[in-house]
Design a protein around this motif. Structure first.
Motif, PDB file in Angstrom:
ATOM      1  N   ILE A 138      50.452   8.528  87.204  1.00  0.00           N
ATOM      2  CA  ILE A 138      51.090   7.996  88.410  1.00  0.00           C
ATOM      3  C   ILE A 138      52.167   8.937  88.962  1.00  0.00           C
ATOM      4  O   ILE A 138      52.328   9.058  90.174  1.00  0.00           O
ATOM      5  CB  ILE A 138      51.706   6.611  88.117  1.00  0.00           C
ATOM      6  CG1 ILE A 138      50.625   5.637  87.625  1.00  0.00           C
ATOM      7  CG2 ILE A 138      52.413   6.046  89.351  1.00  0.00           C
ATOM      8  CD1 ILE A 138      51.161   4.308  87.125  1.00  0.00           C
ATOM      9  N   PHE A 139      52.872   9.624  88.061  1.00  0.00           N
ATOM     10  CA  PHE A 139      54.013  10.435  88.472  1.00  0.00           C
ATOM     11  C   PHE A 139      53.809  11.905  88.102  1.00  0.00           C
ATOM     12  O   PHE A 139      53.062  12.232  87.173  1.00  0.00           O
ATOM     13  CB  PHE A 139      55.295   9.922  87.811  1.00  0.00           C
ATOM     14  CG  PHE A 139      55.551   8.464  88.050  1.00  0.00           C
ATOM     15  CD1 PHE A 139      56.051   8.019  89.252  1.00  0.00           C
ATOM     16  CD2 PHE A 139      55.262   7.528  87.067  1.00  0.00           C
ATOM     17  CE1 PHE A 139      56.278   6.672  89.482  1.00  0.00           C
ATOM     18  CE2 PHE A 139      55.483   6.175  87.272  1.00  0.00           C
ATOM     19  CZ  PHE A 139      55.993   5.741  88.490  1.00  0.00           C
ATOM     20  N   SER A 140      54.518  12.772  88.806  1.00  0.00           N
ATOM     21  CA  SER A 140      54.462  14.199  88.495  1.00  0.00           C
ATOM     22  C   SER A 140      55.231  14.468  87.215  1.00  0.00           C
ATOM     23  O   SER A 140      56.113  13.680  86.828  1.00  0.00           O
ATOM     24  CB  SER A 140      55.069  15.012  89.642  1.00  0.00           C
ATOM     25  OG  SER A 140      56.480  14.837  89.671  1.00  0.00           O
ATOM     26  N   PRO A 141      54.948  15.578  86.534  1.00  0.00           N
ATOM     27  CA  PRO A 141      55.704  15.921  85.322  1.00  0.00           C
ATOM     28  C   PRO A 141      57.200  16.030  85.586  1.00  0.00           C
ATOM     29  O   PRO A 141      58.016  15.630  84.747  1.00  0.00           O
ATOM     30  CB  PRO A 141      55.112  17.274  84.916  1.00  0.00           C
ATOM     31  CG  PRO A 141      53.755  17.293  85.523  1.00  0.00           C
ATOM     32  CD  PRO A 141      53.867  16.534  86.796  1.00  0.00           C
ATOM     33  N   ALA A 142      57.578  16.564  86.749  1.00  0.00           N
ATOM     34  CA  ALA A 142      59.002  16.700  87.076  1.00  0.00           C
ATOM     35  C   ALA A 142      59.670  15.333  87.223  1.00  0.00           C
ATOM     36  O   ALA A 142      60.817  15.141  86.784  1.00  0.00           O
ATOM     37  CB  ALA A 142      59.167  17.507  88.365  1.00  0.00           C
ATOM     38  N   GLN A 143      58.969  14.374  87.817  1.00  0.00           N
ATOM     39  CA  GLN A 143      59.533  13.027  87.963  1.00  0.00           C
ATOM     40  C   GLN A 143      59.735  12.371  86.598  1.00  0.00           C
ATOM     41  O   GLN A 143      60.755  11.719  86.360  1.00  0.00           O
ATOM     42  CB  GLN A 143      58.614  12.166  88.838  1.00  0.00           C
ATOM     43  CG  GLN A 143      58.639  12.540  90.305  1.00  0.00           C
ATOM     44  CD  GLN A 143      57.600  11.776  91.122  1.00  0.00           C
ATOM     45  OE1 GLN A 143      56.510  11.479  90.630  1.00  0.00           O
ATOM     46  NE2 GLN A 143      57.936  11.452  92.362  1.00  0.00           N
ATOM     47  N   ILE A 144      58.772  12.551  85.693  1.00  0.00           N
ATOM     48  CA  ILE A 144      58.894  11.979  84.347  1.00  0.00           C
ATOM     49  C   ILE A 144      60.055  12.632  83.602  1.00  0.00           C
ATOM     50  O   ILE A 144      60.860  11.961  82.950  1.00  0.00           O
ATOM     51  CB  ILE A 144      57.582  12.148  83.566  1.00  0.00           C
ATOM     52  CG1 ILE A 144      56.453  11.370  84.245  1.00  0.00           C
ATOM     53  CG2 ILE A 144      57.744  11.686  82.113  1.00  0.00           C
ATOM     54  CD1 ILE A 144      55.069  11.650  83.682  1.00  0.00           C
ATOM     55  N   ALA A 145      60.160  13.958  83.708  1.00  0.00           N
ATOM     56  CA  ALA A 145      61.236  14.687  83.027  1.00  0.00           C
ATOM     57  C   ALA A 145      62.599  14.280  83.555  1.00  0.00           C
ATOM     58  O   ALA A 145      63.544  14.050  82.780  1.00  0.00           O
ATOM     59  CB  ALA A 145      61.026  16.190  83.205  1.00  0.00           C
ATOM     60  N   LEU A 146      62.716  14.167  84.879  1.00  0.00           N
ATOM     61  CA  LEU A 146      63.997  13.796  85.477  1.00  0.00           C
ATOM     62  C   LEU A 146      64.358  12.355  85.139  1.00  0.00           C
ATOM     63  O   LEU A 146      65.528  12.027  84.896  1.00  0.00           O
ATOM     64  CB  LEU A 146      63.937  13.995  86.995  1.00  0.00           C
ATOM     65  CG  LEU A 146      65.268  13.995  87.762  1.00  0.00           C
ATOM     66  CD1 LEU A 146      66.237  15.019  87.184  1.00  0.00           C
ATOM     67  CD2 LEU A 146      65.023  14.284  89.233  1.00  0.00           C
ATOM     68  N   ALA A 147      63.350  11.475  85.095  1.00  0.00           N
ATOM     69  CA  ALA A 147      63.591  10.080  84.699  1.00  0.00           C
ATOM     70  C   ALA A 147      64.071  10.017  83.252  1.00  0.00           C
ATOM     71  O   ALA A 147      64.959   9.211  82.922  1.00  0.00           O
ATOM     72  CB  ALA A 147      62.321   9.262  84.867  1.00  0.00           C
ATOM     73  N   ALA A 148      63.519  10.861  82.400  1.00  0.00           N
ATOM     74  CA  ALA A 148      63.926  10.894  80.994  1.00  0.00           C
ATOM     75  C   ALA A 148      65.388  11.313  80.870  1.00  0.00           C
ATOM     76  O   ALA A 148      66.165  10.708  80.118  1.00  0.00           O
ATOM     77  CB  ALA A 148      63.030  11.853  80.213  1.00  0.00           C
ATOM     78  N   LEU A 149      65.775  12.351  81.614  1.00  0.00           N
ATOM     79  CA  LEU A 149      67.170  12.808  81.579  1.00  0.00           C
ATOM     80  C   LEU A 149      68.103  11.758  82.174  1.00  0.00           C
ATOM     81  O   LEU A 149      69.205  11.530  81.666  1.00  0.00           O
ATOM     82  CB  LEU A 149      67.305  14.127  82.330  1.00  0.00           C
ATOM     83  CG  LEU A 149      66.731  15.353  81.617  1.00  0.00           C
ATOM     84  CD1 LEU A 149      66.730  16.567  82.545  1.00  0.00           C
ATOM     85  CD2 LEU A 149      67.538  15.660  80.353  1.00  0.00           C
ATOM     86  N   SER A 150      67.671  11.120  83.251  1.00  0.00           N
ATOM     87  CA  SER A 150      68.482  10.071  83.870  1.00  0.00           C
ATOM     88  C   SER A 150      68.671   8.902  82.911  1.00  0.00           C
ATOM     89  O   SER A 150      69.772   8.339  82.794  1.00  0.00           O
ATOM     90  CB  SER A 150      67.804   9.598  85.163  1.00  0.00           C
ATOM     91  OG  SER A 150      68.515   8.527  85.738  1.00  0.00           O
ATOM     92  N   PHE A 151      67.595   8.551  82.216  1.00  0.00           N
ATOM     93  CA  PHE A 151      67.664   7.474  81.223  1.00  0.00           C
ATOM     94  C   PHE A 151      68.633   7.854  80.104  1.00  0.00           C
ATOM     95  O   PHE A 151      69.486   7.052  79.705  1.00  0.00           O
ATOM     96  CB  PHE A 151      66.271   7.219  80.647  1.00  0.00           C
ATOM     97  CG  PHE A 151      66.227   6.180  79.565  1.00  0.00           C
ATOM     98  CD1 PHE A 151      66.204   4.829  79.898  1.00  0.00           C
ATOM     99  CD2 PHE A 151      66.209   6.535  78.224  1.00  0.00           C
ATOM    100  CE1 PHE A 151      66.166   3.858  78.889  1.00  0.00           C
ATOM    101  CE2 PHE A 151      66.166   5.579  77.230  1.00  0.00           C
ATOM    102  CZ  PHE A 151      66.146   4.233  77.562  1.00  0.00           C
ATOM    103  N   GLY A 152      68.523   9.091  79.603  1.00  0.00           N
ATOM    104  CA  GLY A 152      69.417   9.554  78.550  1.00  0.00           C
ATOM    105  C   GLY A 152      70.866   9.588  79.000  1.00  0.00           C
ATOM    106  O   GLY A 152      71.781   9.228  78.250  1.00  0.00           O
ATOM    107  N   ALA A 153      71.084  10.018  80.248  1.00  0.00           N
ATOM    108  CA  ALA A 153      72.444  10.077  80.788  1.00  0.00           C
ATOM    109  C   ALA A 153      73.065   8.686  80.877  1.00  0.00           C
ATOM    110  O   ALA A 153      74.227   8.477  80.511  1.00  0.00           O
ATOM    111  CB  ALA A 153      72.431  10.741  82.162  1.00  0.00           C
ATOM    112  N   THR A 154      72.269   7.719  81.335  1.00  0.00           N
ATOM    113  CA  THR A 154      72.761   6.342  81.451  1.00  0.00           C
ATOM    114  C   THR A 154      73.169   5.803  80.091  1.00  0.00           C
ATOM    115  O   THR A 154      74.195   5.110  79.959  1.00  0.00           O
ATOM    116  CB  THR A 154      71.680   5.433  82.081  1.00  0.00           C
ATOM    117  OG1 THR A 154      71.346   5.937  83.371  1.00  0.00           O
ATOM    118  CG2 THR A 154      72.184   4.007  82.212  1.00  0.00           C
TER     119      THR A 154
END
Length: 316
Positions: free
Chosen positions: A203-219
């Protein structure tokens, strides 16, 4: 580049609804070719439902991950990601009942090893399996061409691991609000591991998944990447484009966080049902399959014989 890849063009879907529609069509197509004069109630008791197929595939994704984690020599992350991508893509348009996940799972891993340049000879590959290794090798090699064909020979997979490293370097270089982005790495990597069990890569691009992972970790660390995304990453974009990106990241997190494991008892019940309705022509243990393989070998031998006869005739 991902933007012009076959993955972006052919293997990204709008969401879980579109994926469910495709899988339901594969399920319906298999059943309609084999239901004969069965009533709808009989079909429901004899064949897998689309949801049962989805759950069984998810369980085999867990098995695939476990196999890869115990593999010797140790397997790179990109091979695991590519294996799972192949497996997920295959069952978007094919039914578990037509091709058993056990056979396709191993073939996906073997093919991914080749494509990701972690080539392991088939003899060494099957040493990681318990049981009749010769039978495993024959099954993997016999399904390899089928797998490639069903994937339309789109074998290059862009995984999210490299984009995440790129974002980390960029944040260290250009975003001074976060002094130590490394503190989110472990949580972000755990998120990406969980994403492999979801449909995120479809569903999502690799960059979107990677950025979501970092955003999740940051939160999780009490930090936020929203300013980095809006003011640095999308500095030249419109506000709407930046907001759309943040929305997509929320979608990634929702899908990944809501992907649940399948209870073992439920998976076993579905597996037992599958054994009764699977396509015997694609079952390496069936007499039908073995006869078909013998006929194929005979055909190949006939072709070789005709070629040899032609060469001899030409020499004369």
């Amino acid at each position: 580049m991902f933007s012009i890849s076959t993955q972006a063009k052919y293997w990204l879907f709008t969401g879980e609804t579109e994926l469910a529609t495709c899988r339901a069509e594969a399920n319906r197509s298999y059943i309609s070719s084999r239901r004969a004069h069965l009533t709808d109630n009989e079909v429901a008791s004899c064949f897998l439902t689309p949801m049962e197929e989805k759950l069984l595939s998810r369980q085999y994704e867990v098995v695939l991950r476990k196999f890869c984690s115990e593999f010797q020599p140790p397997m790179p992350k990109c091979v695991i990601g590519t294996s799972l991508a192949y497996f997920k893509r295959f069952y978007v348009h094919n039914s578990n009942m037509d091709y058993h996940p056990k056979d396709i799972m191993l073939t996906c891993v073997y093919l991914a090893c080749k494509v990701e340049e972690f080539y392991v000879p088939i003899g060494q590959f099957v040493k990681n399996l318990r049981g009749d290794r010769e039978k495993f090798a024959d099954a993997i090699l016999s399904f390899e061409l089928t797998l490639m064909s069903k994937l339309n020979y789109h074998l290059t997979v862009h995984n999210p691991f490299r984009p995440m490293e790129g974002f980390i370097i960029d944040i260290k270089t250009r975003y001074k609000d976060i002094q130590n982005i490394e503190i989110v790495r472990r949580t972000a990597e755990e998120f990406m591991e969980r994403s492999l069990q979801s449909d995120a890569c479809l569903i999502f691009s690799p960059a979107q998944i990677a950025l979501a992972a970092l955003s999740f970790g940051a939160t999780k660390e009490g930090l936020s990447l929203d300013r980095y995304i809006k003011e640095i990453l999308f500095k030249t974009a419109t506000e709407k484009e930046a907001e759309d990106t943040l929305y997509q990241l929320r979608r990634v997190k929702f899908i990944v966080k809501n992907t649940e494991s399948v209870p073992r008892e439920q998976a076993q019940a579905i597996q037992k049902k599958l054994d009764q309705c699977r396509n015997q022509e694609n079952n390496p243990d069936s007499d039908v399959y073995k006869q078909r393989m013998l006929e194929k070998l005979d055909e190949e031998e006939d072709v070789r014989h005709r070629k040899r006869a032609k060469l001899v005739a030409d020499d004369r």
